[in-house]
Design a protein around this motif. Structure first.
Motif, short mmCIF file in Angstrom:
data_model
loop_
_atom_site.label_atom_id
_atom_site.label_comp_id
_atom_site.label_asym_id
_atom_site.label_seq_id
_atom_site.Cartn_x
_atom_site.Cartn_y
_atom_site.Cartn_z
N UNK A 149 0.89 21.70 -14.15
CA UNK A 149 1.36 21.15 -15.42
C UNK A 149 2.44 22.05 -16.03
N UNK A 150 2.28 23.37 -15.87
CA UNK A 150 3.32 24.30 -16.33
C UNK A 150 4.63 24.04 -15.60
N UNK A 151 4.54 23.86 -14.29
CA UNK A 151 5.76 23.58 -13.51
C UNK A 151 6.41 22.29 -13.96
N UNK A 152 5.61 21.29 -14.26
CA UNK A 152 6.15 20.03 -14.77
C UNK A 152 6.88 20.25 -16.09
N UNK A 153 6.28 21.02 -17.00
CA UNK A 153 6.88 21.27 -18.31
C UNK A 153 8.19 22.03 -18.19
N UNK A 154 8.26 23.00 -17.29
CA UNK A 154 9.44 23.84 -17.17
C UNK A 154 10.56 23.15 -16.39
N UNK A 155 10.20 22.46 -15.31
CA UNK A 155 11.22 21.87 -14.43
C UNK A 155 11.61 20.45 -14.80
N UNK A 156 10.70 19.74 -15.46
CA UNK A 156 10.95 18.33 -15.76
C UNK A 156 10.54 17.40 -14.63
N UNK A 157 10.04 17.94 -13.52
CA UNK A 157 9.56 17.13 -12.39
C UNK A 157 8.08 16.83 -12.60
N UNK A 158 7.70 15.57 -12.53
CA UNK A 158 6.33 15.17 -12.77
C UNK A 158 5.37 15.84 -11.78
N UNK A 159 4.18 16.18 -12.26
CA UNK A 159 3.19 16.83 -11.41
C UNK A 159 2.87 15.97 -10.19
N UNK A 160 2.81 14.66 -10.37
CA UNK A 160 2.54 13.76 -9.25
C UNK A 160 3.61 13.90 -8.16
N UNK A 161 4.88 14.02 -8.59
CA UNK A 161 5.98 14.18 -7.62
C UNK A 161 5.88 15.52 -6.91
N UNK A 215 0.67 28.70 -9.07
CA UNK A 215 2.00 29.01 -8.54
C UNK A 215 2.50 30.32 -9.13
N UNK A 216 3.28 31.06 -8.32
CA UNK A 216 3.85 32.31 -8.82
C UNK A 216 5.30 32.07 -9.27
N UNK A 217 5.94 33.13 -9.74
CA UNK A 217 7.31 33.02 -10.25
C UNK A 217 8.29 32.59 -9.16
N UNK A 218 8.06 33.05 -7.93
CA UNK A 218 8.95 32.66 -6.83
C UNK A 218 8.88 31.16 -6.60
N UNK A 219 7.71 30.59 -6.71
CA UNK A 219 7.57 29.13 -6.55
C UNK A 219 8.29 28.39 -7.67
N UNK A 220 8.19 28.92 -8.89
CA UNK A 220 8.89 28.31 -10.02
C UNK A 220 10.40 28.33 -9.80
N UNK A 245 11.37 25.80 -7.16
CA UNK A 245 11.31 24.43 -7.65
C UNK A 245 12.51 24.10 -8.53
N UNK A 246 12.94 25.03 -9.37
CA UNK A 246 14.11 24.80 -10.22
C UNK A 246 15.36 24.60 -9.37
N UNK A 247 15.50 25.38 -8.30
CA UNK A 247 16.65 25.21 -7.40
C UNK A 247 16.58 23.88 -6.65
N UNK A 248 15.40 23.52 -6.18
CA UNK A 248 15.23 22.25 -5.48
C UNK A 248 15.56 21.09 -6.43
#
Length: 298
Positions: free
Chosen positions: A11-23, A46-51, A54-57
């Protein structure tokens, strides 16, 4: 620093990246683009490297790269591609992502490098409007959703304040060109969110006016003192969390009655200013929907 957040939920990754958790889950399952750790109860972490990955992807995906193709790239190739495709259209999203990562890592060097890259293409004004304003809006939402800690917010806010102050100082040493009006900038009692007011001080100085910056949490009774020393004062305030909605119209009325003389003006902007009832205003008072709208009035 042991309490600083450095692992994130999906959910944190979704909030930061804008990519839905389901995706994100689909990308993991089909293409193995991220490899989260899992708790004993099978919750993804997830760790910072994963974040960062994901932002780059996300940036590559937004520029037409298929996730199936991205997943086959060597890890070191993704950041290279990101740097290659950055253009005027994508620089905003890239810069905001870079500032977010600087915040998450408490990395001052990355903040300054990103800022300097922006200044090579944009004026300080455009950096503030195009990047810093949407960045702080997103950070406010991340804080409210408990994705980041107050320490993260204070860290990035402090660095942005430094940039505003550096640019403001260059103007403060200049003689004002317009001397028939003075702007006094302040925040109401218990209001401590200064970024917007600090930037307004910069813009007003840039246009050749004299300013007096009083800063945060100023009691109304202290404002009237300025009338003893100055004529034609425009008081400028920024309402973010104070005064509260129920008190805001009474506050404006009190400023009008107890602070403004016949030549005085009171200008207000900020999130809470939308709750000011027009009937509380007179011809000496103006409410602005945004910083840019207020600046255009100068």
């Amino acid at each position: 620093m042991n309490n600083i957040k450095n692992t994130f939920s999906i959910k944190d990754l979704e909030n930061i990246s804008g990519i839905k958790a389901h995706t994100i889950r689909i990308w993991e399952k089909r293409y193995n683009v991220l490899e989260p750790e899992r708790t004993d109860t099978n919750i993804r972490l997830y760790d910072l490297a994963s974040l960062q990955k994901l932002l780059n992807i996300t940036l590559l995906h937004n520029h037409g790269y298929k996730i199936s193709k991205i997943s086959k790239y060597a890890p070191e190739k993704i950041p290279v591609l990101v740097r290659e495709i950055i253009s005027e259209k994508s620089v905003k999203n890239h810069a905001i992502s870079a500032f977010k990562m600087a915040m998450m890592n408490f990395d001052q060097a990355q903040f300054h490098a990103t800022y300097n890259d922006l200044l090579s293409e944009k004026s300080f004004q455009r950096v503030f409007y195009d990047i810093f304003i949407p960045l702080m809006t997103e950070i406010g939402l991340l804080w409210q959703s408990d994705t980041i800690t107050p320490a993260h917010e204070h860290f990035i806010s402090s660095l942005i304040q430094q940039k505003i102050l550096t640019n403001t100082e260059k103007l403060q040493i200049l003689e004002p060109k317009i001397k028939d009006r003075v702007f006094v900038l302040y925040l109401p009692e218990n209001e401590i969110h200064e970024l917007g007011l600090m930037y307004l001080n910069y813009e007003i100085l840039l246009r050749g006016y004299k300013t007096i910056y009083l800063g945060e949490s100023v009691p109304i009774q202290n404002l009237n003192i300025l009338n003893k020393y100055l004529d034609n004062i425009t008081f400028v305030s920024y309402f973010t969390v104070e005064p509260i909605k129920d008190d805001i119209n009474e506050y404006v009325k009190k400023v009008i009655e107890s602070v403004l003389n016949e030549n005085g003006q009171f200008w207000v902007t900020g999130r809470l200013s939308e709750y000011i009832n027009p009937t509380s205003l007179n011809n000496q008072t103006k409410v602005f929907k945004s910083i840019e709208e207020l600046v255009n009035e100068l």
